[in-house]
Design an enzyme around this catalytic site. Structure first.
Site, PDB file in Angstrom:
ATOM      1  N   PHE A 129       0.853  -1.199   0.000  1.00  0.00           N
ATOM      2  CA  PHE A 129       0.000   0.000   0.000  1.00  0.00           C
ATOM      3  C   PHE A 129       0.885   1.244   0.000  1.00  0.00           C
ATOM      4  O   PHE A 129       1.800   1.354   0.814  1.00  0.00           O
ATOM      5  CB  PHE A 129      -0.923   0.025   1.219  1.00  0.00           C
ATOM      6  CG  PHE A 129      -1.846   1.214   1.219  1.00  0.00           C
ATOM      7  CD1 PHE A 129      -2.983   1.225   0.427  1.00  0.00           C
ATOM      8  CD2 PHE A 129      -1.567   2.338   1.989  1.00  0.00           C
ATOM      9  CE1 PHE A 129      -3.833   2.332   0.399  1.00  0.00           C
ATOM     10  CE2 PHE A 129      -2.409   3.454   1.964  1.00  0.00           C
ATOM     11  CZ  PHE A 129      -3.546   3.442   1.169  1.00  0.00           C
ATOM     12  N   ASP A 167       9.153   2.565   1.442  1.00  0.00           N
ATOM     13  CA  ASP A 167       8.006   3.338   1.912  1.00  0.00           C
ATOM     14  C   ASP A 167       7.902   3.121   3.416  1.00  0.00           C
ATOM     15  O   ASP A 167       7.470   2.062   3.869  1.00  0.00           O
ATOM     16  CB  ASP A 167       6.753   2.855   1.175  1.00  0.00           C
ATOM     17  CG  ASP A 167       5.489   3.568   1.664  1.00  0.00           C
ATOM     18  OD1 ASP A 167       5.545   4.253   2.709  1.00  0.00           O
ATOM     19  OD2 ASP A 167       4.439   3.429   1.000  1.00  0.00           O
ATOM     20  N   LYS A 177       2.765  10.203   8.208  1.00  0.00           N
ATOM     21  CA  LYS A 177       2.100   9.736   9.428  1.00  0.00           C
ATOM     22  C   LYS A 177       2.778  10.250  10.708  1.00  0.00           C
ATOM     23  O   LYS A 177       2.629  11.421  11.042  1.00  0.00           O
ATOM     24  CB  LYS A 177       1.966   8.208   9.401  1.00  0.00           C
ATOM     25  CG  LYS A 177       0.984   7.763   8.302  1.00  0.00           C
ATOM     26  CD  LYS A 177       0.404   6.374   8.472  1.00  0.00           C
ATOM     27  CE  LYS A 177      -0.752   6.190   7.490  1.00  0.00           C
ATOM     28  NZ  LYS A 177      -0.570   5.106   6.554  1.00  0.00           N
TER      29      LYS A 177
HETATM   30  C1  LIG Z   1      -0.866   5.408   5.035  1.00  0.00           C
HETATM   31  C2  LIG Z   1       0.154   4.971   4.058  1.00  0.00           C
HETATM   32  C3  LIG Z   1       0.389   5.690   2.869  1.00  0.00           C
HETATM   33  C4  LIG Z   1      -0.466   6.862   2.431  1.00  0.00           C
HETATM   34  O1  LIG Z   1      -0.312   7.960   3.263  1.00  0.00           O
HETATM   35  P1  LIG Z   1      -1.392   9.161   3.201  1.00  0.00           P
HETATM   36  O2  LIG Z   1      -0.856  10.164   4.175  1.00  0.00           O
HETATM   37  O3  LIG Z   1      -2.704   8.562   3.601  1.00  0.00           O
HETATM   38  O4  LIG Z   1      -1.411   9.661   1.804  1.00  0.00           O
HETATM   39  C5  LIG Z   1       1.421   5.285   2.046  1.00  0.00           C
HETATM   40  N1  LIG Z   1       2.182   4.215   2.364  1.00  0.00           N
HETATM   41  C6  LIG Z   1       1.992   3.499   3.491  1.00  0.00           C
HETATM   42  C7  LIG Z   1       2.892   2.355   3.785  1.00  0.00           C
HETATM   43  C8  LIG Z   1       0.959   3.847   4.368  1.00  0.00           C
HETATM   44  O5  LIG Z   1       0.746   3.111   5.469  1.00  0.00           O
END
Ligand SMILES: *Cc1c(COP(=O)(O)O)cnc(C)c1O
Length: 372
Positions: A105, A190, A219
């Protein structure tokens, strides 16, 4: 949300965002102090909080350069564009292939849902960007089958978050690094969910002895204030020269002031060692619950990103725990249909963990008796 042991309990702090809980005094102070000085300058200029945060990120990581934006999805969008542009600048248009992973994701923009490995997020939004191939997580052979000299980047979460709280094995991440080196591709990690202390180190790559070329963070970096960052090296950064990419709010002074306070508060041995201690406490409690009820097949994760996969008898029932837990005053989360996910504040009081686990046990007891 209630405070202390009252009202809704706080095992889930805003999906891995509120890493220092709600209204941490250092973040409140950073926000209000900055609010009285300067909120925003156009991105034609920089500002002190942005420079300070960039300097701290660079000095604490592999990176030489930082790009700021306002969310994880935007940080990944920038990362994928940078990887493509770097390959284009240095090797030409053919080298544009991106390899990412099933269940991965990376955000909700069209590029990031396409790189993500969950078709439900891109369905109905096509045509999607091309040149993206999905291998299997923790399966190096599946990457070997896809990677070649036309590959510009391999994109991976060191701990798959939404996909089920699955940490990469050391051989897998190290193997990805070697494959990227062999094919002159960039390794993009990521760390939007796994970063900023969540795994017990500032960034999860630090557990593996693997140095990425690009890292994305968001985050917990803002502790509840929207901010995203993409970190990279001097070798790669020039391909995102001024004018090639940008964001109006990137480097916003309020966001960066809060980010700096969050980063410097979290990246201390006190907080990081506390994360490991709390991890052990979670495991103990979850093991006790599991010995009684046999609901979990595996309890996994790192630091305070913990997943409990449901056992065969409760296959697909992770989500059924959530309303029961809520009735007991506990907010929890799932990662996919089969994994209960916990991502609390990194400084959650140990008494709150005890209390939260007691409430979780009540919810599990009800799940079990309802299925009998
Ligand atoms: C939450 C998340 C995203 C997306 O972040 P947003 O601030 O919602 O755009 C991307 N990569 C990972 C691994 C995530 O957990």
């Amino acid at each position: 949300m209630g405070s202390g042991g009252q009202g809704v309990h706080r095992l889930r702090r805003g999906i891995a965002v509120n890493a220092l809980g709600h209204c941490h005094p250092k973040l409140v102070d950073a926000l209000t102090t900055q609010a009285n000085k300067l909120w925003h300058l156009s991105n034609v200029y920089t500002n002190e909080p942005a420079l300070n945060l960039a300097r701290e990120l660079v000095s604490r990581t592999f990176a030489d350069k930082v790009y700021f934006c306002s969310s994880g999805g935007e940080a990944n969008e920038a990362a994928f564009k940078l990887a493509r542009r770097w390959a284009f600048d240095n090797f030409g248009e053919r080298k544009h292939k991106i390899i990412s992973f099933k269940q991965g994701f990376h955000g909700r923009t069209l590029f990031t849902v396409s790189v993500g490995g969950q078709p439900k997020y891109s369905e109905g939004f096509g045509p999607v960007p091309g040149g993206i191939h999905h291998a299997r997580f923790n399966d190096l052979d599946s990457v070997r089958e896809l990677i070649d000299d036309d590959t510009c980047a391999v994109v991976v979460e060191p701990i798959q978050g939404e996909g089920g709280v699955t940490p990469a094995t050391p051989e897998f991440l190290q193997g990805l690094r070697e494959l990227c080196d062999r094919h002159q591709a960039l390794l993009v990690v990521d760390e939007v969910q796994s970063g900023v202390g969540r795994s017990g180190k500032l960034y999860t790559y630090m557990h593996y002895g693997v140095i990425p070329d690009i890292l994305t963070s968001a985050k917990a970096l803002g502790g509840g204030f929207p901010i995203g960052a993409m970190l990279t090296t001097d070798r790669v950064a020039p391909s995102l020269a001024v004018g090639t990419h940008g964001s109006t709010y990137g480097g916003n002074a309020l966001a960066c002031a809060v980010g700096l306070a969050a980063l410097t508060t979290i990246d201390t041995s006190e907080v990081l060692e506390g994360v490991e201690r709390r991890h052990a406490l979670f495991r103990e409690h979850l093991d006790v619950i599991n010995r009684k009820y046999g609901v979990f097949k595996e309890i996994r994760g790192m630091g305070l990103l913990i997943g409990a996969e449901m056992s065969d008898a409760y296959e697909g029932k992770a989500r059924d725990i959530l309303p029961l837990a809520l009735e007991e005053g506990l907010m929890a989360l799932v990662a996919g249909p089969n994994v209960l996910r916990m991502a609390p504040s990194l400084v959650i009081p140990e008494a709150d963990i005890q209390e939260g686990m007691a409430r979780l046990e009540l919810a599990i007891e009800r799940l079990v008796s309802a299925s009998e």
